[in-house]
Design an enzyme around this catalytic site. Sequence first.
Site, PDB file in Angstrom:
ATOM      1  N   GLU A 180       0.828  -1.215   0.000  1.00  0.00           N
ATOM      2  CA  GLU A 180       0.000   0.000   0.000  1.00  0.00           C
ATOM      3  C   GLU A 180       0.860   1.262   0.000  1.00  0.00           C
ATOM      4  O   GLU A 180       0.733   2.114   0.875  1.00  0.00           O
ATOM      5  CB  GLU A 180      -0.837  -0.037   1.278  1.00  0.00           C
ATOM      6  CG  GLU A 180      -2.275   0.375   1.115  1.00  0.00           C
ATOM      7  CD  GLU A 180      -3.054  -0.035   2.339  1.00  0.00           C
ATOM      8  OE1 GLU A 180      -3.809  -1.017   2.231  1.00  0.00           O
ATOM      9  OE2 GLU A 180      -2.890   0.582   3.409  1.00  0.00           O
ATOM     10  N   PRO A 181       1.772   1.396  -0.946  1.00  0.00           N
ATOM     11  CA  PRO A 181       2.681   2.536  -0.909  1.00  0.00           C
ATOM     12  C   PRO A 181       2.058   3.809  -1.460  1.00  0.00           C
ATOM     13  O   PRO A 181       1.320   3.779  -2.453  1.00  0.00           O
ATOM     14  CB  PRO A 181       3.828   2.091  -1.819  1.00  0.00           C
ATOM     15  CG  PRO A 181       3.165   1.193  -2.810  1.00  0.00           C
ATOM     16  CD  PRO A 181       2.017   0.525  -2.107  1.00  0.00           C
ATOM     17  N   GLY A 182       2.344   4.919  -0.816  1.00  0.00           N
ATOM     18  CA  GLY A 182       1.952   6.214  -1.350  1.00  0.00           C
ATOM     19  C   GLY A 182       3.204   6.954  -1.773  1.00  0.00           C
ATOM     20  O   GLY A 182       3.491   7.163  -2.948  1.00  0.00           O
ATOM     21  N   ARG A 183       4.010   7.303  -0.757  1.00  0.00           N
ATOM     22  CA  ARG A 183       5.211   8.109  -0.984  1.00  0.00           C
ATOM     23  C   ARG A 183       6.123   7.520  -2.060  1.00  0.00           C
ATOM     24  O   ARG A 183       6.599   8.236  -2.937  1.00  0.00           O
ATOM     25  CB  ARG A 183       5.986   8.187   0.336  1.00  0.00           C
ATOM     26  CG  ARG A 183       7.184   9.105   0.301  1.00  0.00           C
ATOM     27  CD  ARG A 183       8.007   8.959   1.588  1.00  0.00           C
ATOM     28  NE  ARG A 183       7.227   8.926   2.781  1.00  0.00           N
ATOM     29  CZ  ARG A 183       6.833  10.001   3.479  1.00  0.00           C
ATOM     30  NH1 ARG A 183       7.189  11.193   3.087  1.00  0.00           N
ATOM     31  NH2 ARG A 183       6.103   9.872   4.578  1.00  0.00           N
ATOM     32  N   ARG A 221       5.161  19.698   5.268  1.00  0.00           N
ATOM     33  CA  ARG A 221       5.997  18.675   5.907  1.00  0.00           C
ATOM     34  C   ARG A 221       7.124  19.244   6.781  1.00  0.00           C
ATOM     35  O   ARG A 221       7.321  18.774   7.904  1.00  0.00           O
ATOM     36  CB  ARG A 221       6.567  17.707   4.864  1.00  0.00           C
ATOM     37  CG  ARG A 221       5.502  17.024   4.002  1.00  0.00           C
ATOM     38  CD  ARG A 221       6.037  15.896   3.149  1.00  0.00           C
ATOM     39  NE  ARG A 221       6.444  14.778   3.952  1.00  0.00           N
ATOM     40  CZ  ARG A 221       7.695  14.458   4.204  1.00  0.00           C
ATOM     41  NH1 ARG A 221       8.680  15.150   3.666  1.00  0.00           N
ATOM     42  NH2 ARG A 221       7.977  13.446   4.974  1.00  0.00           N
ATOM     43  N   TYR A 245       6.879  18.102  10.636  1.00  0.00           N
ATOM     44  CA  TYR A 245       7.738  16.994  11.093  1.00  0.00           C
ATOM     45  C   TYR A 245       9.226  17.336  11.030  1.00  0.00           C
ATOM     46  O   TYR A 245      10.059  16.422  11.102  1.00  0.00           O
ATOM     47  CB  TYR A 245       7.562  15.751  10.201  1.00  0.00           C
ATOM     48  CG  TYR A 245       6.188  15.453   9.703  1.00  0.00           C
ATOM     49  CD1 TYR A 245       5.186  15.019  10.569  1.00  0.00           C
ATOM     50  CD2 TYR A 245       5.871  15.570   8.348  1.00  0.00           C
ATOM     51  CE1 TYR A 245       3.920  14.716  10.094  1.00  0.00           C
ATOM     52  CE2 TYR A 245       4.611  15.267   7.866  1.00  0.00           C
ATOM     53  CZ  TYR A 245       3.637  14.843   8.737  1.00  0.00           C
ATOM     54  OH  TYR A 245       2.388  14.539   8.266  1.00  0.00           O
ATOM     55  N   CYS A 287       2.464  34.092   8.062  1.00  0.00           N
ATOM     56  CA  CYS A 287       2.662  34.834   9.300  1.00  0.00           C
ATOM     57  C   CYS A 287       2.818  33.892  10.505  1.00  0.00           C
ATOM     58  O   CYS A 287       1.946  33.810  11.367  1.00  0.00           O
ATOM     59  CB  CYS A 287       1.482  35.778   9.502  1.00  0.00           C
ATOM     60  SG  CYS A 287       1.765  36.923  10.832  1.00  0.00           S
ATOM     61  N   TYR A 332       2.402  13.916  -0.139  1.00  0.00           N
ATOM     62  CA  TYR A 332       2.004  14.730   1.017  1.00  0.00           C
ATOM     63  C   TYR A 332       2.441  16.188   0.827  1.00  0.00           C
ATOM     64  O   TYR A 332       2.788  16.866   1.789  1.00  0.00           O
ATOM     65  CB  TYR A 332       2.559  14.134   2.320  1.00  0.00           C
ATOM     66  CG  TYR A 332       2.234  12.656   2.448  1.00  0.00           C
ATOM     67  CD1 TYR A 332       0.928  12.246   2.702  1.00  0.00           C
ATOM     68  CD2 TYR A 332       3.206  11.677   2.245  1.00  0.00           C
ATOM     69  CE1 TYR A 332       0.612  10.897   2.770  1.00  0.00           C
ATOM     70  CE2 TYR A 332       2.890  10.322   2.313  1.00  0.00           C
ATOM     71  CZ  TYR A 332       1.594   9.948   2.580  1.00  0.00           C
ATOM     72  OH  TYR A 332       1.270   8.613   2.645  1.00  0.00           O
TER      73      TYR A 332
HETATM   74  N1  LLP Z   1      -1.751   2.779   4.110  1.00  0.00           N
HETATM   75  C1  LLP Z   1      -2.226   3.392   5.189  1.00  0.00           C
HETATM   76  C2  LLP Z   1      -3.285   2.761   5.956  1.00  0.00           C
HETATM   77  C3  LLP Z   1      -1.715   4.637   5.579  1.00  0.00           C
HETATM   78  O1  LLP Z   1      -2.193   5.253   6.667  1.00  0.00           O
HETATM   79  C4  LLP Z   1      -0.689   5.236   4.820  1.00  0.00           C
HETATM   80  C5  LLP Z   1      -0.148   6.549   5.191  1.00  0.00           C
HETATM   81  C6  LLP Z   1      -0.222   4.564   3.681  1.00  0.00           C
HETATM   82  C7  LLP Z   1      -0.771   3.316   3.364  1.00  0.00           C
HETATM   83  C8  LLP Z   1       0.847   5.112   2.784  1.00  0.00           C
HETATM   84  O2  LLP Z   1       2.032   5.368   3.444  1.00  0.00           O
HETATM   85  P1  LLP Z   1       3.340   5.760   2.615  1.00  0.00           P
HETATM   86  O3  LLP Z   1       3.690   4.590   1.730  1.00  0.00           O
HETATM   87  O4  LLP Z   1       3.019   6.936   1.805  1.00  0.00           O
HETATM   88  O5  LLP Z   1       4.374   6.016   3.626  1.00  0.00           O
HETATM   89  N2  LLP Z   1       1.988  13.103   5.989  1.00  0.00           N
HETATM   90  C9  LLP Z   1       3.097  12.250   6.367  1.00  0.00           C
HETATM   91  C10 LLP Z   1       2.819  10.807   6.049  1.00  0.00           C
HETATM   92  C11 LLP Z   1       1.536  10.305   6.646  1.00  0.00           C
HETATM   93  C12 LLP Z   1       1.202   8.917   6.189  1.00  0.00           C
HETATM   94  C13 LLP Z   1      -0.169   8.522   6.607  1.00  0.00           C
HETATM   95  N3  LLP Z   1      -0.541   7.209   6.214  1.00  0.00           N
HETATM   96  C14 LLP Z   1       4.360  12.759   5.688  1.00  0.00           C
HETATM   97  O6  LLP Z   1       4.286  13.745   4.961  1.00  0.00           O
HETATM   98  O7  LLP Z   1       5.434  12.210   5.892  1.00  0.00           O
END
Ligand code: LLP
Length: 419
Positions: A270-273, A309, A313, A343, A372
């Site tokens: 389940e990758p996003g980043r 970000r 963080y 501001c 993100y």
């Molecule tokens: N699956 C679930 C259930 C999640 O909660 C997340 C991310 C992902 C998959 C995808 O995670 P990734 O592969 O992108 O790491 N805003 C933060 C990251 C928050 C991630 C939240 N959940 C940042 O900018 O680092």
Amino acid sequence: MRSFTEESNFFASVDPEELAERFGTPLYVYNESILRDRMRSVMGMITKYPYTVNYSMKANSNLALLKIAKEEGLNCDAMSEGELRLLQLAGFPAERIFFVPNNVSDEEMKFAADSGIMVSLDSLDQLDRYGTLFPGTECCVRINPGIGAGHHKKVITAGKHTKFAVALDDVETVHEIAKKHDLKIVGLNQHVGSLFMQIDPYVAAVKSILDVALEFPDLKLIDFGGGIGTPYHKLTGEEAFPMQDLHDALEPVLDEFVSAYGYAPLFKSEPGRYCVAESAVILGRVYARKSNAGVRYLGTDVGMNVLARPSLYDSWHDIEILRNGKSITTGETEEITVTGNICESGDVLAKDRTLPVAKDGDLICVLDAGAYGYSMAYTYNTRVRPAEVLLSTNGSVRLIRRRETFEDLIALQCDTTEF
Ligand code: LLP
């Protein structure tokens, strides 16, 4: 000094200065071939068994990018009704969507179930609620494998200190609730956290959920979650996540599980980043320089509202300075703190960063902004959110989201007496 945009030919034949002038700054610029490349790479994580990638669209939900994910054969996970609706708009059929929400209302569950979308429940109460609404149906459960990982405590989503998922100790109760409502648990999922560059936490979490899976006969899917990192320090040589090593480490683990379980359910990640981060940069304009108590400040239009970000963080994003459309790679450098136009004293994009000496009118180019970035942008100080453009593989420049306008910002405001 290295330049990622030059080395990767990020802008191809397009002049970034022209992009900035035509669409204004700040501007999100996406490179389609990098995006497709990373999506293909993660498809190779598991090759021996049935496997799909759920792109985690919270990282970036632009419709144009979602359509590319669809073309690449990725499925998607969603966290809210809004995300589900976007996926439907992008043309994803129900069977390619996985709803993995947290603390949602009956209405949101109904929206997913009525659309034929598989839902994963992430607490005993949510499972009970789902069972009451839809007895006799199939659903999944999100498990906390007891192992968390990530770049910041705010993004660790498993282990002891988290609101997410069902604790290992509660697995027995999952069976009881399922029995009560005649629910069939057909899948387990997890997500340990976001951004790790080593394979170990992921492999350990996979082992952990596979142990739990042995207690659930007849599973159709097991989703190992996202969190796979991208190198945010690439200008100083940080290497990419070792995807091949992960592939090699997972194979024997899956072999052992499949032989104990009797068959291979569909495995998912389940990758996003990993899919989108490196595919985008933000172009911003330098509007001021100053010194205060010995600290140099570079004043730009890339505020915390454009890229949250760093302020949330302390995240690091590499920065290049562009002059006349070219990244400055030689000459004098200086230590400088890069700030935005919001501001808040916390509106700092990069603290005490060594950069080529920038002057008024130069462009800054913030790397690895695809994940993100826009999806967490906001409108504080009544600032509009930026436009997004896509540098297509065929060489064209596509505007994939126009810049917000003042009219957009005030469109929701009204003054009606309801009670
Ligand atoms: N699956 C679930 C259930 C999640 O909660 C997340 C991310 C992902 C998959 C995808 O995670 P990734 O592969 O992108 O790491 N805003 C933060 C990251 C928050 C991630 C939240 N959940 C940042 O900018 O680092």
